[in-house]
Design an enzyme around this catalytic site. Sequence first.
Site: not given
Ligand SMILES: [Fe+2]
Ligand SMILES: [Fe+2]
Length: 276
Positions: A75, A163
């Site tokens: 994001h 991530h």
């Molecule tokens: Fe997240």
């Molecule tokens: Fe994420």
Amino acid sequence: MPADKGTVRIAFLGDINGAPGRMALDQQLPVLVERYAPDRIVANAENARAGSGLTPELHDQFRRMGIDALTLGDHAFRETKIIPLLDDPSKAVCRPANLSARTPGKRMVRIPADARCPRDVFVFTVLGRVHMGSPQANDPFECADQLLAAMPERHPIVLVEAHMEVTSEKAALAHHLDGRVAAVLGTHTHVPTADERILRGGTAFQTDVGMTGPHDSVIGRRTEAVLKHFTTGVHVPFDMGSGGEAVQGALVEVDLASGRARSIERIHLRAVVPQR
Ligand SMILES: [Fe+2]
Ligand SMILES: [Fe+2]
């Protein structure tokens, strides 16, 4: 408890999620500092702005609270106002490292040495390639190798954030980097795993450190909205959930000389939620 001489204690916090996550952080960060005595605090802030993205104002707020470095995930660019800070070498916030060379922003943050920690600490994030949406990421293994090869010192203290969606990709990356970095800590699923450990080569690993946000939700979003989508197929906006707010993360103690981990401990601090 003060840091053992010869080590640095690094707290890493899972994705700060919207206003509920910020409330939990504001309330529980002093508790965390008192209980874990971290010398460095790093947090993922990809969901800080109402569930996605990070604004410059929130960046400044987190830094004022005592967070030494901020990372982002898939994001990262939902809030484009963060780009000038990502480009600024003096700002301790970085975008995921394994994106196109054309992507704006730093690939790594260096937290400079000071009285609390006499060595620099390096932090970078790599995105997974399995079951992840956009942006399309390059090979996280190769990217980590390249960043480590370019390190200015022999035994750098490096925290790598994985991530990624799937457990296998995170574990594979941790084993790939074992002995070369202090820690590989997973994020993105917002659900902590109970597998924190030190690998054979001295790298601390936890598949996912969890989320700093509202756990009475579907990974941060309002339960009713997500349920409607799953049960009817109708797309509805996934607004923020609320309730069960907690700060989650991991505390890694790192040997200053070798840059390897001595211990890893899960962090879970439940916020005391005011009466609504
Ligand atoms: Fe997240
Ligand atoms: Fe994420």
